[in-house]
Design an enzyme around this catalytic site. Structure first.
Site, PDB file in Angstrom:
ATOM      1  N   GLY A   1      54.854 -69.386  25.930  1.00  0.00           N
ATOM      2  CA  GLY A   1      54.004 -68.198  25.921  1.00  0.00           C
ATOM      3  C   GLY A   1      54.751 -66.913  26.199  1.00  0.00           C
TER       4      GLY A   1
ATOM      5  CD  GLU B   1      54.351 -65.883  14.283  1.00  0.00           C
ATOM      6  OE1 GLU B   1      55.477 -65.449  14.565  1.00  0.00           O
ATOM      7  OE2 GLU B   1      53.984 -67.047  14.541  1.00  0.00           O
TER       8      GLU B   1
ATOM      9  CB  SER C   1      56.625 -63.347  22.611  1.00  0.00           C
ATOM     10  OG  SER C   1      55.272 -63.175  22.799  1.00  0.00           O
ATOM     11  CB  SER C   2      60.675 -67.896  21.784  1.00  0.00           C
ATOM     12  OG  SER C   2      59.784 -68.879  21.343  1.00  0.00           O
TER      13      SER C   2
ATOM     14  CE1 TYR D   1      46.024 -65.996  19.760  1.00  0.00           C
ATOM     15  CE2 TYR D   1      45.715 -66.055  17.386  1.00  0.00           C
ATOM     16  CZ  TYR D   1      46.033 -65.364  18.532  1.00  0.00           C
ATOM     17  OH  TYR D   1      46.367 -64.031  18.456  1.00  0.00           O
TER      18      TYR D   1
ATOM     19  N   GLY E   1      57.777 -72.184  23.343  1.00  0.00           N
ATOM     20  CA  GLY E   1      56.484 -72.808  23.604  1.00  0.00           C
ATOM     21  C   GLY E   1      55.968 -72.524  24.999  1.00  0.00           C
TER      22      GLY E   1
ATOM     23  CG  ASP F   1      52.852 -62.000  21.118  1.00  0.00           C
ATOM     24  OD1 ASP F   1      52.271 -61.459  22.075  1.00  0.00           O
ATOM     25  OD2 ASP F   1      52.568 -63.136  20.705  1.00  0.00           O
TER      26      ASP F   1
ATOM     27  CB  SER G   1      70.020 -71.551  16.958  1.00  0.00           C
ATOM     28  OG  SER G   1      69.606 -71.971  18.222  1.00  0.00           O
TER      29      SER G   1
HETATM   30  C1  GLA Z   1      49.295 -64.931  21.506  1.00  0.00           C
HETATM   31  C2  GLA Z   1      49.278 -64.117  20.205  1.00  0.00           C
HETATM   32  C3  GLA Z   1      48.996 -62.635  20.495  1.00  0.00           C
HETATM   33  C4  GLA Z   1      47.762 -62.470  21.384  1.00  0.00           C
HETATM   34  C5  GLA Z   1      47.829 -63.412  22.596  1.00  0.00           C
HETATM   35  C6  GLA Z   1      46.543 -63.399  23.395  1.00  0.00           C
HETATM   36  O1  GLA Z   1      50.383 -64.534  22.280  1.00  0.00           O
HETATM   37  O2  GLA Z   1      50.512 -64.232  19.526  1.00  0.00           O
HETATM   38  O3  GLA Z   1      48.857 -61.938  19.271  1.00  0.00           O
HETATM   39  O4  GLA Z   1      46.589 -62.667  20.649  1.00  0.00           O
HETATM   40  O5  GLA Z   1      48.083 -64.750  22.211  1.00  0.00           O
HETATM   41  O6  GLA Z   1      46.353 -62.172  23.993  1.00  0.00           O
END
Ligand code: GLA
Length: 383
Positions: A123, A159, A125-126, A221, A121, A171, A65
């Site tokens: 949020g 995951e 979705s990397s 979470y 990190g 995601d 990378s």
């Molecule tokens: C993270 C999780 C998702 C979802 C969101 C909250 O991004 O990876 O699956 O639960 O939080 O909506």
């Protein structure tokens, strides 16, 4: 000889390789709903991860990378069976490779090199992006069947099981299936989905990166997920939910009857948020952005007061944004406790919006946020 990344990037001197791209995502509305069996509405964004694939004749699997220093080498036999802290980010592609091999995809040696402009990190979705990118490129290269919903499910399982994060399907599904200029309305129980035109006319969607590290995210979470499960248990025990139903299937009346204050508020967020997604989808279909914006704002309040996943930084961003002239609505997006907020802002008010929000946010938190306009983009693809 091991090919250097720069060689791979040098198109002129190096033919016979293929590029792929997977975007990040923001969720427009429907937070902490995926693992509760309801509706979410993400879009893919223009930031993402690029991969370059090239077969090699040495039966080696090489992962590299531009944003991380280590080059990791495996053979088909030495791909790890389980998460290993020694290989850091390579766990994501390695988990997918291991799973594809177990599912019977025959791989030869290859180099898969990544280049990302998706902040980690934050949020966006990397991790879903690199998983889906790995799966999509290898299935394409080795002649497997491309089924985007199936790729999303496979990557969610990686995951959950290999990486050990018990996330829902949103995601990975968004990264794999989103469509340009559309929002993806996804039923996370049935995986039925609809692409709704995302037409903003005089408005724009702004993504605001709080730059707040999401240190709490993993434990909180899992805690919220456990609290949602507890709400389901209570509602099933008093007959308000039947076997096989999810928390989103409960009525607001049933939720109001839950005795424990915390569990009641968690359930209230989930049930009301799922209803907001339905209303938001209708508002989008009708081009009613004012209603859409109001629902975004209501979603933030619910995450703040009932689900308690926001915190000072995200509340400052969303609530300041909501009160700036030209903003129809704003909310935190993603898992919580940091990451990004989104706001629907009139195009001719973007400059003043950005100035006011950045100044106020820095004054309250000492942090400098990053704000940019985002379009709704396509999901994973060959380039
Ligand atoms: C993270 C999780 C998702 C979802 C969101 C909250 O991004 O990876 O699956 O639960 O939080 O909506």
């Amino acid at each position: 000889m091991i090919l250097e990344l720069k060689d791979l990037f040098d198109k002129a001197g190096n033919t016979g390789y293929q590029e792929y791209f997977a975007p990040g995502r923001v969720n427009l509305i429907g937070e902490h709903i995926d693992y509760n069996g309801g509706l979410v509405m993400p879009i893919a964004i223009s930031h993402g991860i690029k991969a370059i694939f090239k077969g090699n004749s040495e039966s080696l699997i090489q992962l590299k990378s531009t944003t991380h220093s280590n080059l990791t080498l495996f053979t088909a036999e030495t791909i790890p069976e389980a998460y290993s802290s020694e290989i850091g980010w390579c766990n994501y592609p390695a988990g997918v490779i291991q799973r594809l091999q177990n599912d019977g995809l025959k791989l030869d040696g290859f180099n898969l090199f990544f280049d990302s402009n998706l902040p980690e990190g934050s949020g966006l979705s990397s991790s879903a992006a690199i998983e889906v990118l790995t799966a999509f490129s290898l299935i394409t290269e080795y002649g497997g069947k491309i089924d985007l919903p199936e790729i999303a499910v496979l990557c969610q399982q990686v995951e959950n099981e290999f990486i050990g994060v018990k996330c829902g399907i949103m995601d990975q599904f968004a990264v794999a299936n989103c469509k340009k200029d559309h929002a993806l309305l996804l039923n996370c129980n049935t995986l039925q989905h609809e692409h709704i035109p995302f037409e903003l006319d005089d408005y724009a969607l702004l993504v605001v990166n709080s730059k707040k590290p999401r240190s709490l995210i993993k434990s909180a979470y899992n805690e919220r997920k456990a609290e949602s499960d507890e709400a389901v248990r209570v509602l099933k025990s008093n007959g308000a939910l039947a076997e096989g139903q999810y928390l989103v299937d409960a009525t607001m009346e049933a939720v109001a009857g839950i005795g424990d204050d915390v569990i009641r508020r968690r359930a209230r967020h989930v049930v009301s948020e799922n209803l907001r997604v339905k209303h938001a989808a209708n508002a989008l279909r009708m081009g009613d952005l004012h209603t859409f914006g109001r629902l975004m704002t209501a979603s933030h309040t619910s995450m703040k007061e009932d689900y308690e996943v926001t915190g000072l930084e995200m509340d400052t961003l969303a609530e300041t944004a909501q009160n700036i002239d030209g903003c129809l609505g704003a909310r935190m997006t993603g898992g919580g406790f940091g990451g990004c907020a989104i706001a629907l802002v009139r195009k001719n008010a973007i400059q003043s919006f950005t100035d006011i929000l950045s100044r106020r946010y820095e004054m309250v938190t000492g942090l400098q946020c990053e704000i940019y306009v985002s379009q709704a983009c396509d999901g994973v693809r060959a380039m």
